[in-house]
Design a protein around this motif. Structure first.
Motif, short mmCIF file in Angstrom:
data_model
loop_
_atom_site.label_atom_id
_atom_site.label_comp_id
_atom_site.label_asym_id
_atom_site.label_seq_id
_atom_site.Cartn_x
_atom_site.Cartn_y
_atom_site.Cartn_z
N ALA A 298 0.48 -1.42 0.21
CA ALA A 298 -0.20 0.29 -0.22
C ALA A 298 0.64 1.52 0.06
O ALA A 298 0.17 2.29 -0.68
CB ALA A 298 -1.11 0.26 1.20
N SER A 299 2.59 1.06 -0.01
CA SER A 299 3.17 1.98 0.37
C SER A 299 3.34 2.76 -1.55
O SER A 299 3.95 3.71 -1.10
CB SER A 299 4.08 2.09 1.26
OG SER A 299 4.67 1.11 0.26
N GLY B 234 -1.04 -0.28 -5.47
CA GLY B 234 -1.02 -0.45 -4.33
C GLY B 234 -2.27 0.01 -3.25
O GLY B 234 -3.23 0.33 -2.42
N ASP C 135 7.37 0.61 4.62
CA ASP C 135 8.47 2.19 3.93
C ASP C 135 7.44 3.02 5.27
O ASP C 135 6.14 2.97 4.10
CB ASP C 135 8.34 2.38 2.93
CG ASP C 135 8.99 4.23 2.67
OD1 ASP C 135 8.33 4.68 3.94
OD2 ASP C 135 9.52 4.09 1.96
N LEU D 2 7.69 -8.12 4.43
CA LEU D 2 7.05 -9.74 4.02
C LEU D 2 8.14 -10.63 4.08
O LEU D 2 7.26 -11.68 3.86
CB LEU D 2 5.90 -9.09 2.76
CG LEU D 2 4.79 -7.84 2.80
CD1 LEU D 2 4.02 -8.53 1.52
CD2 LEU D 2 3.65 -8.95 4.25
N VAL E 76 7.79 -13.45 -1.61
CA VAL E 76 7.40 -11.80 -1.43
C VAL E 76 5.57 -12.29 -2.47
O VAL E 76 4.92 -11.74 -1.94
CB VAL E 76 8.17 -10.89 -2.13
CG1 VAL E 76 7.18 -9.35 -2.25
CG2 VAL E 76 9.45 -10.62 -0.95
N ILE F 238 -3.28 -10.04 -6.56
CA ILE F 238 -2.78 -8.75 -8.02
C ILE F 238 -1.44 -10.26 -8.72
O ILE F 238 -0.47 -9.92 -8.08
CB ILE F 238 -1.72 -7.51 -7.96
CG1 ILE F 238 -3.01 -6.64 -6.86
CG2 ILE F 238 -1.77 -6.66 -8.70
CD1 ILE F 238 -4.45 -6.77 -7.67
N GLY G 184 -1.89 -5.51 -17.24
CA GLY G 184 -0.04 -5.65 -18.22
C GLY G 184 -0.07 -4.27 -17.97
O GLY G 184 0.42 -4.00 -16.42
N MET G 185 0.96 -3.57 -18.42
CA MET G 185 1.74 -2.46 -18.53
C MET G 185 1.36 -1.37 -17.23
O MET G 185 0.73 -0.44 -18.21
CB MET G 185 2.75 -2.13 -19.36
CG MET G 185 4.14 -1.54 -19.12
SD MET G 185 5.29 -2.33 -17.86
CE MET G 185 6.06 -1.98 -19.05
N GLU H 242 6.36 2.82 -9.77
CA GLU H 242 7.90 2.69 -10.02
C GLU H 242 8.49 1.41 -10.43
O GLU H 242 9.73 1.58 -11.39
CB GLU H 242 8.08 3.41 -8.31
CG GLU H 242 7.88 4.59 -7.89
CD GLU H 242 7.84 4.79 -6.55
OE1 GLU H 242 9.07 4.07 -5.72
OE2 GLU H 242 7.15 5.42 -6.07
N ARG I 24 11.69 1.40 -12.83
CA ARG I 24 13.02 1.22 -12.87
C ARG I 24 12.58 -0.15 -14.32
O ARG I 24 13.91 0.28 -14.81
CB ARG I 24 12.85 0.22 -11.42
CG ARG I 24 13.63 1.17 -10.51
CD ARG I 24 13.23 0.60 -8.91
NE ARG I 24 12.31 -0.53 -8.72
CZ ARG I 24 11.49 -0.36 -8.40
NH1 ARG I 24 11.00 0.28 -7.21
NH2 ARG I 24 10.63 -1.50 -7.60
#
Ligand SMILES: NC(=O)c1ccc[n+]([C@@H]2O[C@H](COP(=O)([O-])OP(=O)(O)OC[C@H]3O[C@@H](n4cnc5c(N)ncnc54)[C@H](OP(=O)(O)O)[C@@H]3O)[C@@H](O)[C@H]2O)c1
Length: 255
Positions: A19-20, A24, A44, A67, A116, A144, A190-191, A195, A199
């Motif tokens: 959720a950070s 999420g 975080d 996790l 994870v 997800i 899909g895409m 973040e 990356r």
């Protein structure tokens, strides 16, 4: 969404992992708009607090948790229920990816991703759906996954395997938990620009990015595109849907 269904999750508390950030976070904000109470899980704390502020949910608890420490999951969920009361559901959106060719995927890399994406998700579901921790009338669990559980791409062996495990495990879980009126579904995006993908995109050539865009007839998605579908699968509006895998990919896998 119809006018009458806007606060359809009022009084229901949902655990959202990951959720950070990204998907999420968007899901948490969307669920709060539907009236849900939130349990926000991630490593975080500052960014979980940002999500809490954006969501503005009446009921909200932050659980700072790595996790990969799976044995800490059940005690954290028990502690949460002791404070907030019984839960209605779970969305396991936390995930990690490492794009590597087969030659570079040793057992450790494989296990880190599985831990994870799959193991933690299953342990979260085991905890949230415990008879003394979930609402007696039932609830809803959403994982997800990814279209990479359905289509193959070079460098995605570890990630695809972990997401395939999520999709298959969730389907079996749906058959097991239906008698308690607990629905279990999967959403495979899909895409989506987050973040995680920024990356990944940063390491690609312009031509490779274009090729990825070309795979998506409706273009790349936004976290909100996924959040709206997640809100539906978590809410009682989808009360006759379980064991499903909803692909939300801008048409990518339709080709
Ligand atoms: N973006 C896409 O295109 C795309 C496509 C298909 C599927 N997905 C899936 O969608 C989900 C969300 O992805 P995203 O793009 O939103 O990624 P993201 O922005 O990188 O967010 C990943 C989230 O997972 C959490 N997380 C990662 N490792 C963790 C750990 N060890 N313990 C606790 N939390 C952990 C992170 O929280 P902290 O940093 O706070 O720990 C963060 O909230 C993932 O499952 C991903 O596989 C994404």
């Amino acid at each position: 969404m119809t006018e009458g269904s806007k606060r359809i999750l009022e009084g229901k508390t949902i655990v959202v992992s990951g959720a950070s950030s990204g998907i999420g976070r968007a899901i948490a904000v969307h669920l709060a708009r539907q009236g849900a109470g939130l349990v926000l899980v991630g490593r975080d704390r500052a960014r979980l607090e940002d999500t809490a502020q954006q969501a503005g949910a009446k009921v909200c608890r932050i659980v700072q948790l790595d996790l990969t420490e799976v044995t800490a999951i059940m005690p954290s969920v028990k502690e949460t229920v002791a404070v907030l009361g019984r839960l209605y559901g779970l969305c396991h959106a936390a995930g990690t990816v490492d794009t590597l060719p087969l030659s570079a995927i040793g057992p450790e890399k494989l296990q880190a991703i599985m831990q994870v994406n799959y193991v933690a998700g299953m342990e979260l579901a085991r905890s949230v759906t415990r008879r003394d921790l979930l609402l007696e009338e039932g609830g809803s669990v959403l994982f997800i996954s990814s279209i990479y559980s359905l289509i193959g791409k070079p460098g995605q062996i570890a990630y695809s395997g972990s997401k395939g495990a999520v999709t298959a495990g969730a389907r079996a879980m749906a058959t097991e938990l239906a008698r308690r009126n607990i629905r279990v579904n999967v959403l495979s995006p899909g895409m989506v620009r987050t973040e995680m993908t920024e990356r990944a995109l940063a390491g690609l050539s312009g031509q490779q990015v274009q090729a990825l865009k070309d795979m998506h007839p409706l273009g790349f998605g936004s976290p909100d595109d996924v959040a709206h579908a997640a809100g539906f699968l978590l809410s009682p509006e989808s009360k006759w849907i379980t064991g499903a895998n909803l692909v939300v990919d801008g048409g990518c896998s339709a080709q």
